[in-house]
Design a protein around this motif. Structure first.
Motif, PDB file in Angstrom:
ATOM      1  N   GLU A   7       0.826  -1.198   0.000  1.00  0.00           N
ATOM      2  CA  GLU A   7       0.000   0.000   0.000  1.00  0.00           C
ATOM      3  C   GLU A   7       0.868   1.260   0.000  1.00  0.00           C
ATOM      4  O   GLU A   7       1.894   1.328   0.669  1.00  0.00           O
ATOM      5  CB  GLU A   7      -0.896  -0.009   1.253  1.00  0.00           C
ATOM      6  N   ASN A   8       0.443   2.237  -0.770  1.00  0.00           N
ATOM      7  CA  ASN A   8       1.093   3.544  -0.909  1.00  0.00           C
ATOM      8  C   ASN A   8       2.402   3.519  -1.688  1.00  0.00           C
ATOM      9  O   ASN A   8       3.112   4.522  -1.726  1.00  0.00           O
ATOM     10  CB  ASN A   8       1.313   4.222   0.449  1.00  0.00           C
TER      11      ASN A   8
ATOM     12  N   LEU B 288       4.708   3.760  -4.925  1.00  0.00           N
ATOM     13  CA  LEU B 288       4.654   4.483  -6.187  1.00  0.00           C
ATOM     14  C   LEU B 288       5.223   3.572  -7.270  1.00  0.00           C
ATOM     15  O   LEU B 288       6.385   3.162  -7.184  1.00  0.00           O
ATOM     16  CB  LEU B 288       5.495   5.763  -6.074  1.00  0.00           C
TER      17      LEU B 288
END
Length: 108
Positions: free
Chosen positions: A38-39, A41
């Motif tokens: 999660e999160n 890039l």
């Protein structure tokens, strides 16, 4: 200078901190779609040279992730040559992350 590699356990602690590092995932989109943190890039390895100076800050900590740790270590070393001295590769990649930190992340 920081070690170029960081363990999944140490990376997880940094990512859970109040000021987490940027996490870039250098795998291909299909790999990211299969399993990711999660999160993270998404910045496929081939895109790093054209995006690094646009999307990343040289002065900020950066964690780099791939499948098993080879691509991320290559990208980490390249980033360091470009002035991103706080870049570190997550040893063992998302495979080790899934085994050691979050078994809900699919392995492939």
């Amino acid at each position: 200078m920081l070690n170029p590699e960081i363990t999944p356990k140490d990376a997880a602690a940094l990512l859970a901190s109040p000021n987490p590092p940027v996490l870039i995932d250098v795998r291909e989109k299909w790999e990211f779609d299969t399993a990711h943190i999660e999160n993270a890039l998404l910045m496929p390895m081939g895109d790093v040279p054209s995006r690094a100076h646009q999307d990343l800050d040289e002065d900020e900590p950066i964690l780099v992730l791939c499948h098993h740790g080879a691509r991320s270590l290559n990208v980490t070393m390249w980033l360091r040559q470009q002035g991103f001295s706080q870049a570190q590769s997550i040893a063992g990649g998302i495979e080790s992350w899934s085994r050691q930190i979050d078994p809900t992340i699919p392995r492939y």
